[in-house]
Design an enzyme around this catalytic site. Structure first.
Site, PDB file in Angstrom:
ATOM      1  N   GLU A  87       0.770  -1.306  -0.077  1.00 27.49           N
ATOM      2  CA  GLU A  87       0.085  -0.240   0.106  1.00 27.49           C
ATOM      3  C   GLU A  87       0.780   1.287   0.118  1.00 27.49           C
ATOM      4  OE1 GLU A  87      -2.585  -0.680   3.468  1.00 27.49           O
ATOM      5  OE2 GLU A  87      -4.042  -1.601   2.213  1.00 27.49           O
ATOM      6  N   GLU A 118       7.069 -21.919   8.005  1.00 25.91           N
ATOM      7  CA  GLU A 118       7.685 -21.114   8.994  1.00 25.91           C
ATOM      8  C   GLU A 118       8.476 -21.934  10.128  1.00 25.91           C
ATOM      9  OE1 GLU A 118       4.358 -21.116  12.576  1.00 25.91           O
ATOM     10  OE2 GLU A 118       3.489 -20.184  10.856  1.00 25.91           O
TER      11      GLU A 118
END
Length: 309
Positions: A87, A118
């Site tokens: 963004e 992960e």
């Protein structure tokens, strides 16, 4: 990283006594419960305000000196980091390289679960090496439960390279510690749905990232007052926003604001400087460069020079 408790006892994994009958609630009762619990996300961010301010200051300084900001995480935490990074270019007209999101499993993990990745600390280390991170950069590790090896591997590698490191987690230091420069803890308590950290933990993390990136961009001069003067005019909606900013700050009619915007090359910040100082585009561009893109400083400098003359 040092774990002082079993994973099942982490704050993010505990059972919330306020939602023990979750599956028996009506839709309205569900909404009311979530709304009450979500208030803790705002309080958690307030509790970390000092550390967030430190992160803003350090990151803004790093970016002024040619550094970059990296978010790194897995699962929901990784997706939130990628979202915040994505963004920044449309909001603040930054280069895509300036703020980057790294998620375990790469781009595919944004839409398909790859949480098993992960657990690979070495992948986090490799991600840091791949992006040639240096002492100029800032690396923000995001992990709600605080234990994600991918994130800790990345942070350790970043520290070895001299980068500034920031840790964002939703468990207290007593449960999971981290050797970083700035340690941000967003203590939202147990989730409404036990262990689902996309809820309160995710909300608090999104709030914190909003504050961090926006605060940094404000300090970098991407904002004038509370306007996005570095907005990228890439579609009709953003052009309309740019024109409204110009009209509001200059008092010009829409047609004149449009002509000014075109003369500036669709750069609101330059258009404002031209209007307020009478400078031509090339001169205004040079003055903004001298002041590292800070419009307020550039206007003050021009007015000072005109006063002297």
């Amino acid at each position: 990283m040092k774990n002082l408790v079993e994973r099942g006892h982490l704050l993010t994994e505990q059972v919330n006594p306020n939602s023990h009958n979750l599956d028996q609630l009506s839709s309205l009762e569900l909404v009311e419960l979530f709304n009450r619990e979500d208030a803790q996300a705002i309080a958690a961010v307030a509790g970390a305000k000092t550390q967030l301010a430190q992160a803003i200051n350090c990151t803004a300084t790093a970016l002024r000196h040619g550094g970059r900001l990296f978010y790194i995480g897995a699962g929901t935490s990784g997706r939130l980091g990628v979202l915040d990074a994505a963004e920044c270019p449309p909001t603040f007209c930054t280069s895509p390289d300036l703020v980057q999101g790294i998620i375990a499993g790469g781009a595919g993990a944004l839409v398909r679960s790859s949480e098993d990745l992960e657990d690979r600390a070495e992948d986090g280390d490799a991600a840091i090496a791949q992006r040639h991170i240096t002492q100029l950069d800032v690396v923000v590790g995001i992990t709600a439960g605080g234990t994600t090896p991918f994130v800790h591997g990345a942070l350790q590698a970043a520290r070895k390279r001299g980068a500034t490191t920031v840790f964002i987690a939703c468990v207290p230091v007593e449960q999971v510690s981290a050797e970083v420069d700035i340690d941000i803890r967003l203590l939202v308590g147990p989730e409404v749905l036990a262990g689902s950290t996309r809820l309160k933990a995710g909300t608090a993390t999104k709030l914190a990232l909003n504050i961090l990136s926006t605060g940094v961009m404000v300090q970098l001069g991407k904002v004038y007052g509370n306007r996005m003067v570095d907005v990228a005019v890439t579609n009709q909606k953003l052009r309309d926003r740019a024109l409204r900013i110009l009209q509001n700050l200059t008092g010009l009619e829409r047609e004149l604001a449009g002509a000014l915007l075109e003369r500036s090359g669709n750069w609101v910040k330059l258009a404002l400087l031209m209007h307020w100082t009478g400078l031509e585009p090339e001169e205004g561009d040079r003055l903004l460069t001298e002041h590292k893109g800070n419009l307020r400083a550039a206007v003050a400098s021009s007015n000072h020079q005109q006063t002297i003359q």
